[in-house]
Enzyme design. Structure first.
Site, PDB file in Angstrom:
ATOM      1  CD  GLU A 270       7.022  -5.675  -1.886  1.00 17.20           C
ATOM      2  OE1 GLU A 270       7.465  -4.680  -2.502  1.00 17.20           O
ATOM      3  OE2 GLU A 270       7.665  -6.739  -1.749  1.00 17.20           O
TER       4      GLU A 270
ATOM      5  CB  VAL B 159      -1.132   3.002   5.144  1.00  5.87           C
ATOM      6  CG1 VAL B 159      -1.674   1.870   6.005  1.00  5.87           C
ATOM      7  CG2 VAL B 159      -2.242   3.994   4.834  1.00  5.87           C
ATOM      8  N   GLY B 160       2.066   2.461   5.244  1.00  3.48           N
ATOM      9  CA  GLY B 160       3.160   1.513   5.484  1.00  3.48           C
ATOM     10  C   GLY B 160       4.033   1.919   6.661  1.00  3.48           C
TER      11      GLY B 160
ATOM     12  N   GLY C  78       0.829  -1.208   0.000  1.00  2.00           N
ATOM     13  CA  GLY C  78       0.000   0.000   0.000  1.00  2.00           C
ATOM     14  C   GLY C  78       0.857   1.248   0.000  1.00  2.00           C
ATOM     15  CB  SER C  79      -0.026   4.736   0.727  1.00  2.00           C
ATOM     16  OG  SER C  79      -0.419   4.688   2.083  1.00  2.00           O
TER      17      SER C  79
END
Ligand code: UN1
Length: 543
Positions: free
Chosen positions: A291, A273-274, A269-270
């Site tokens: 990722e 958020v990561g 994800g982004s």
């Protein structure tokens, strides 16, 4: 032809679901009316909030899916843990045999290699319907899942540890891989099937149970895949919760990430958020695979074969409507070939027409959500206000029938400056926008390639071995994927997939990625009649 659906009321969803959608849902055994259960932990259930699956091409509501309530999530984690306790004792080659059957189950839904236009590519068609990517890419995504299953079947007989020489007589040291526990897979909308496949295949081969929380906007793909996987698990007498599914939103994701009962969180994800996922999992000493954003560059040298580079850059930038993590977002052209390259690239861009991604021959489908159009427009506005030259594109398609979906024009821009510190170069915009800059020396282009926070994929176009050596060597590209005469997107499953720096350093799929899905033990075994200490330490008491 796109059909614009009438407003869908809850009661008459059956009658109003378009034939386009209902044929695909029916072919995969998905209900075309009522609410669909979005939780599987051996049993299908779901009594939480209703989530809507919306077709990005037509705006049609495809389904209403019941997500997990907090209690159901708790229960699913417990069931998945129990399943792990059972599954870890199943011999690895037997786990591989189950994966082989899953591969067969999927392959029946993706026979494009052998029988074109066959109705067995239904799962690929569902990806197209729900995510919006064109059909050949939807089917290709299922193929990627099939490929990683093949890989993991072999792996199930090759997850070898090591025997290490001991310095002590009569001793041996073994490095032993054992199953890890519960692996949570938090996947993104853009690869709603394949990225789960990478994780499921390795995790299952390694003897774990998985808990999948897909993107809340692609629940149908997840439900269809879970139906295939669970039927095979159940047929083999395995607990279904070896591959559990939880449809849910932000709160569900947070609860999974915080749960001490989840050993490994694999998140796609982004970067935003990561970062939170990474910190939360680290704070409880869990394992994480990230990722995150890609901001990938292609560099074209004067000696490159332009007839190869052009279609690859075109696919990298426009394929999947620019919504791959690996999409080409930056193009660095050597001054001597830049005018010709840009002219030919613009010609390709002019040839592309938006269309229903389900129809063969369409190359440009919609963006996945309406919000993505805003992200696209914001980036275009920024380019315009900062003095960039927009060579082509820059607008949304607003005429019917495309106004019902999320269609935007693929865009090529030359920002005012190639300075990678500028917002436009630093940021991954998940849309088909290609920013171009012109360079004189390879070193300068490599500097720009490396001058952004992200480090997923990169590609150099050259025939000169000296350039190749530089590019893949210590002073070369700092990305996780470093290609030569191959575009930035469309990696095969055999090598480890993942990126460096703010992409998160995670590796999935092939290579040594499987080693993250096991717990490693270093076992020193003494088969002698003495118990000497290492390093010659003497700890003998004198009485
Ligand atoms: C992603 O965009 O999250 O290399 C995955 C590729 C695909 C996978 C992309 N095999 O483009």
């Amino acid at each position: 032809m796109l059909t614009r659906p009438a407003l869908v009321s809850k009661r008459c969803l059956t009658r109003l679901l378009s034939t386009r959608a209902s044929n695909i849902l029916t072919s995969l055994g998905l209900p075309t009316s009522g609410e669909i259960s979005g939780v599987y932990d051996g049993q299908w259930k779901g009594s939480g909030d209703v989530m809507h699956s919306v077709c990005p091409t037509t705006g049609e509501t495809l389904a209403r899916v019941r997500s997990a309530s907090p209690a159901e999530l708790e229960e699913a984690i417990a069931r998945t843990r129990e399943a792990y306790m059972y599954f870890r004792n199943v011999p690895a080659p037997r786990r591989g045999e189950i994966l082989r059957q899953i591969r067969e189950g999927l392959a029946q839904k993706a026979r494009w290699l052998f029988v074109l236009n066959d109705d067995r590519d239904d799962l690929g068609a569902l990806i197209t319907l729900e995510m919006g990517k064109i059909r050949t890419e939807g089917v290709g995504e299922v193929q990627e899942f099939v490929d990683i299953c093949d890989y993991a079947v072999g792996l199930s007989r090759m997850m070898n540890g090591r025997i290490v020489a001991s310095e002590r007589p009569g001793h041996s040291i073994y490095e032993v891989p054992n199953p890890l526990g519960v692996v949570a897979v938090l996947s993104a909308f853009n690869f709603p099937v394949a990225v789960y496949g990478w994780n499921l295949a390795l995790s299952l081969a390694a003897g774990n149970a998985t808990l999948w929380k897909p993107s809340p906007t692609t629940p149908l793909c997840a439900i269809a895949v879970t139906k295939i996987v669970s039927s095979i698990l159940e047929r083999n007498g395995m607990p279904g919760a070896v591959a559990s599914l939880i449809i849910g939103g932000k709160k569900t994701g947070e609860a999974i990430v915080e749960s001490k009962d989840v050993e490994l969180v694999s998140f796609t994800g982004s970067e935003h958020v990561g970062r939170i996922v990474g910190q939360t999992v680290a704070s409880r000493f869990g394992k994480v695979i990230l990722e995150l954003g890609g901001n990938n560059a292609s560099i074209v040298m004067p000696d490159a074969d332009l007839s190869l580079a052009l279609p690859s850059v075109f696919f990298g930038a426009v394929g999947t409507a620019g919504q791959r993590c690996t999409s080409t977002r930056r193009l660095y052209l050597h001054r001597s070939i830049a005018p010709e390259f840009l002219e030919r690239l613009q010609k390709l861009y002019r040839s592309i027409k938006p269309g229903d991604p389900l129809i063969d021959g369409t190359l440009l489908g919609p963006l996945h959500t309406h919000a993505a159009i805003e992200t696209y427009s914001k980036a275009v506005d920024y380019l315009q206000n900062s003095g960039a030259e927009i060579l082509t594109g820059g607008s949304q398609y607003t005429e019917a029938p495309f106004d019902a979906g999320n269609f935007v024009q693929p865009t090529i821009a030359i920002p005012k400056s190639p300075n990678t510190k500028d917002y436009i170069w630093q940021t991954e915009t998940f849309a088909p926008i290609l920013n171009v800059a012109i360079f004189d020396h390879l070193e300068e282009a490599i500097g720009w390639n490396n001058g952004v926070p992200q480090g997923l994929s990169s590609s150099l176009w050259t025939r000169d071995l000296k350039n190749l050596g530089k590019w893949i060597g210590p002073a070369g590209s700092d990305a996780g994927i470093v290609n030569v005469n191959v575009g930035t997107s469309g990696a095969e499953i055999g090598a480890a997939f993942g990126g460096n720096k703010s992409t998160g350093w995670g590796r999935e799929s092939g290579g040594d990625s499987w080693k993250q899905y096991v717990r490693w033990s270093a076992c020193t075994v003494n088969f002698s009649d003495e118990a000497p200490l290492a390093q010659g330490v003497n700890f003998t008491a004198t009485d």
